[in-house]
Design a protein around this motif. Structure first.
Motif, PDB file in Angstrom:
ATOM      1  N   SER A  34     -36.263   8.347 -33.924  1.00 14.45           N
ATOM      2  CA  SER A  34     -36.413   6.917 -33.659  1.00 14.45           C
ATOM      3  C   SER A  34     -35.448   6.385 -32.608  1.00 14.45           C
ATOM      4  N   PHE A  66     -31.592   7.318 -24.343  1.00 16.22           N
ATOM      5  CA  PHE A  66     -30.358   6.860 -23.693  1.00 16.22           C
ATOM      6  C   PHE A  66     -29.307   6.446 -24.712  1.00 16.22           C
ATOM      7  N   PHE A  67     -29.749   6.049 -25.902  1.00 10.76           N
ATOM      8  CA  PHE A  67     -28.815   5.692 -26.968  1.00 10.76           C
ATOM      9  C   PHE A  67     -28.049   6.937 -27.419  1.00 10.76           C
ATOM     10  N   LEU A  91     -40.196   2.470 -27.795  1.00 13.49           N
ATOM     11  CA  LEU A  91     -39.220   3.372 -27.183  1.00 13.49           C
ATOM     12  C   LEU A  91     -39.572   3.616 -25.720  1.00 13.49           C
ATOM     13  N   SER A 121     -38.639   0.605 -23.639  1.00 11.84           N
ATOM     14  CA  SER A 121     -37.181   0.571 -23.504  1.00 11.84           C
ATOM     15  C   SER A 121     -36.726   1.601 -22.483  1.00 11.84           C
ATOM     16  N   ALA A 122     -37.319   2.803 -22.551  1.00 15.69           N
ATOM     17  CA  ALA A 122     -36.938   3.846 -21.609  1.00 15.69           C
ATOM     18  C   ALA A 122     -37.274   3.428 -20.182  1.00 15.69           C
ATOM     19  N   GLY A 160     -33.645  -2.577 -22.982  1.00 14.19           N
ATOM     20  CA  GLY A 160     -33.480  -1.390 -22.145  1.00 14.19           C
ATOM     21  C   GLY A 160     -32.647  -1.672 -20.915  1.00 14.19           C
ATOM     22  N   LEU A 217     -23.935  -0.602 -25.987  1.00 15.82           N
ATOM     23  CA  LEU A 217     -24.720   0.178 -26.947  1.00 15.82           C
ATOM     24  C   LEU A 217     -25.463  -0.721 -27.920  1.00 15.82           C
ATOM     25  N   ALA A 267     -29.203  -0.947 -27.384  1.00 12.73           N
ATOM     26  CA  ALA A 267     -29.808   0.340 -27.746  1.00 12.73           C
ATOM     27  C   ALA A 267     -29.863   0.477 -29.254  1.00 12.73           C
ATOM     28  N   LEU A 268     -28.807   0.001 -29.917  1.00 12.25           N
ATOM     29  CA  LEU A 268     -28.780   0.042 -31.378  1.00 12.25           C
ATOM     30  C   LEU A 268     -29.896  -0.832 -31.938  1.00 12.25           C
ATOM     31  N   VAL A 326     -32.755  -1.430 -30.595  1.00  4.69           N
ATOM     32  CA  VAL A 326     -34.000  -0.659 -30.462  1.00  4.69           C
ATOM     33  C   VAL A 326     -34.086   0.376 -31.570  1.00  4.69           C
ATOM     34  N   ALA A 327     -32.978   1.107 -31.757  1.00  3.26           N
ATOM     35  CA  ALA A 327     -32.974   2.198 -32.726  1.00  3.26           C
ATOM     36  C   ALA A 327     -33.232   1.685 -34.138  1.00  3.26           C
ATOM     37  N   THR A 333     -36.891   0.772 -34.718  1.00  2.00           N
ATOM     38  CA  THR A 333     -37.745   1.962 -34.773  1.00  2.00           C
ATOM     39  C   THR A 333     -37.544   2.717 -36.090  1.00  2.00           C
ATOM     40  N   VAL A 334     -36.282   2.861 -36.496  1.00  2.00           N
ATOM     41  CA  VAL A 334     -36.016   3.529 -37.767  1.00  2.00           C
ATOM     42  C   VAL A 334     -36.697   2.758 -38.898  1.00  2.00           C
TER      43      VAL A 334
END
Lengths: 320, 275
Positions: free
Chosen positions: A145, A149-150, B208, B211-212, B228, B246, B249-250, B252-253, B256-257
């Motif tokens: 997930s 880049f993270f 994702l 974001s990429a 992103g 970060l 990015a966190l 986003v993570a 998604t999680v």
């Protein structure tokens, strides 16, 4: 029996060739979406009609599309990738060393991740529903997930900023020594591996668990065969096909996944070139890079299927 | 509704966490202008101001409030990803249903088209097309929706194939129902469970992916606040041991999680798998 496998393999290879061709056609035609054409786009609104026409002739755009496609693909196969619009350099020159770098990066990541993922997947399947399996599964789900880049920046944060073990940037000098190349590639390889390991491990686990639930495994257990023999003699030969497939699919993913990682670490690879060229709208370079990436992807996918067919015991011994 | 709550109460901790995350993000996205102390693109101070004081999480490279932009990012990044996923499902889902119902050359044609499109890696395809048509929010949504529709098509067709051959569909056909009725009233309700799970997974992929792309500078364009590109813009700080870049990015993570946890639970429930 061998004949039927051969036929399947030939069919799959032909399909692979056909998709390669289709892919090259799409990449060639994509430029057609441009309002006007590439000459107009490059010169801008201010250009006079004569300049545009002259530039068009210089690029060979006055030829019919079929001719241009044949010429493009013919040149491509002979290693002549055309000329960059941004700096007028030969694209093959730009691509040459970078392609090597990218393949090295992907190969290193594969060398690290494939054995590790298979081992973890097998362990997770063997000890399924234990705390080990649960922990592994949750972390794998999280790793899948996370944006690449993270993961990359977290690794930079820990290993390069806090601990100072590895450099945060992987710009390679052309005459870098092997030790230097290795040191600078550790973090990009680790990033790529983490992402791929999670996927491969989950799929290996799923394939094995499906298999371990089948009646003949239970029969083997009831006969009193040792656990190791059940795994290696009975389960593994049948799990080989899905696992080989998983590995090849992830390798195909690796080759494309390098793009983001290369940008984070300023690694001089093909992905970086592609991204830079998209930003500059240097379309011939984008086309060349896309074709190389897509061709690698198609070849690996075809390889995955071919290996899956070849390693399927049921096809080796068909009924009737 | 009460059934949903009851299910949720009995759901594993991970799924409850996932639901909580989704609700928080939706609230953030909807209430962004109310919650954010500063405007999305408003320059309120010097670049790279530290945490605390007027700016909870400091300012970014241009002196915009990081906290406000993080909140607006929920609206922009999640919104565009959601729009693209929805469109992908409309296109891919409908085409998949039609392919399964019509079969014959319609099915063959659509399936082979999808095979060809899927032979090109998604990121490469997106970069190729975006380099030609330019990176606007609209082209981004369209390109990604089209690319993901191929995956949705595959799944919808495969699931619908099993439903189409059943007697009640045959009965409806004999009644003389049209294609639209067959697709939406007969087949779709019976393929809903896997499709909803797929929607969650697809959303994660798209999210994702966007974001990429944004991180590469080829997705959502400035000055729009987007997670992103926020990482990219402030990445310099990381080399000084500052974690601020970060945070997007966190964000986003975590989403998604969360979605993955919920989908995992739903798949587990619908497959009836135990263990």
């Amino acid at each position: 029996m061998v004949k039927s496998i051969l036929l399947l393999l030939v069919q799959r290879l032909a399909l692979g060739l056909l998709s390669l061709f289709a892919v090259s056609v799409i990449i060639f035609l994509a430029v057609g979406l441009l309002p006007g054409d590439i000459a107009q786009a490059m010169l801008g609104q201010a250009a006079t009609d004569e300049t545009v026409a002259a530039f068009r002739a210089q690029l060979g755009l006055d030829q019919p599309p079929l001719m241009r496609f044949m010429q493009w693909i013919g040149n491509f196969l002979q290693g002549d990738l055309g000329v960059s619009l941004a700096n007028q350099r030969e694209i093959s020159e730009l691509v040459g060393a970078r392609l090597g770098n990218t393949l090295t990066l992907a190969a290193m990541a594969a060398l690290v991740s494939v054995p590790l993922a298979l081992l973890l997947g097998m362990l997770a399947a063997l000890y399924r529903n234990s705390w080990f399996d649960r922990a592994l599964n949750t972390s794998a789900l999280s790793a899948v997930s996370f944006p690449e880049f993270f993961v990359a920046y977290i690794l930079i944060m820990i290993f390069s900023v806090k601990l100072g073990w590895f450099p945060s940037i992987s710009n390679l000098a052309p005459d870098a020594s092997f030790a230097e190349v290795f040191e600078r590639s550790v973090l990009p390889v680790a990033t790529l591996s983490l992402v791929v390991i999670a996927q491969m491990m989950r799929m290996t686990r799923a394939a094995l668990i499906n298999l371990l639930a089948s009646p003949y495994i239970e029969m083997a257990r009831l006969k009193g065969i040792s656990q190791a023999r059940i795994i290696f003699r009975h389960a593994l030969p049948n799990a080989l096909a899905p696992i080989v497939n998983v590995v090849a699919l992830n390798l195909a993913y690796l080759v494309v996944g390098v793009v983001v990682v290369e940008v984070v670490f300023v690694y001089p690879g093909l992905g970086q070139l592609l991204v830079d060229s998209v930003a500059k709208r240097d379309i011939p370079v984008v086309q060349a890079c896309s074709l190389i990436f897509a061709a690698t992807y198609v070849v690996l996918n075809t390889l995955a299927d071919v290996l899956a067919i070849a390693s399927n015991p049921r096809l080796m011994h068909p009924k009737g | 509704m009460t059934r949903l709550f009851k299910e949720l109460y009995r759901a594993p901790l991970s799924a409850q966490f996932g639901f909580l995350v989704i609700i928080v993000y939706v609230l953030l996205a909807v209430l962004a202008p109310v919650l954010a102390p500063f405007g999305e693109t408003e320059i309120v101070g010097d670049g790279f101001a530290p945490w605390g004081g007027d700016f909870l999480l400091g300012t970014d490279n241009l002196g915009r409030d990081m906290f406000s932009r993080l909140i607006y990012g929920a609206r922009n990044t999640v919104g565009i990803a959601f729009a693209a996923t929805l469109l992908a499902f409309l296109i891919g889902g409908l085409a998949g249903l039609v392919a399964a119902l019509k079969s014959g050359w319609v099915d063959q044609g659509l399936s082979r088209l999808v095979d060809i499109l899927m032979a090109i890696p998604q990121l490469i395809f997106a970069l190729l097309i975006l380099s030609v048509v330019g990176t606007t929010a609209t082209s981004l949504v369209l390109v990604i929706a089209l690319l993901d529709a191929t995956r949705v098509f595959r799944l919808t067709r495969a699931v619908a194939m099993n439903v189409v051959v059943q007697d009640f569909v045959e009965a409806a056909r004999l009644r003389g129902e049209g294609l639209w009725w067959l697709a939406t009233r007969e087949v779709l309700p019976n393929t809903a469970a896997p499709l909803i799970a797929e929607f969650g997974l697809r959303f994660c992929f798209v999210f994702l992916f966007i974001s990429a792309l944004s991180f590469l500078g080829l997705g959502i364009q400035p000055p729009t606040a987007d997670w992103g590109s926020m990482v990219r813009d402030n990445a310099v700080l990381i080399t000084f041991g500052n974690v601020t870049p970060l945070l997007p990015a966190l964000a986003v993570a975590v989403l998604t999680v969360g979605v993955n946890f919920v989908v995992d639970w739903m798949l587990h429930k619908s497959s009836g798998l135990k263990g």
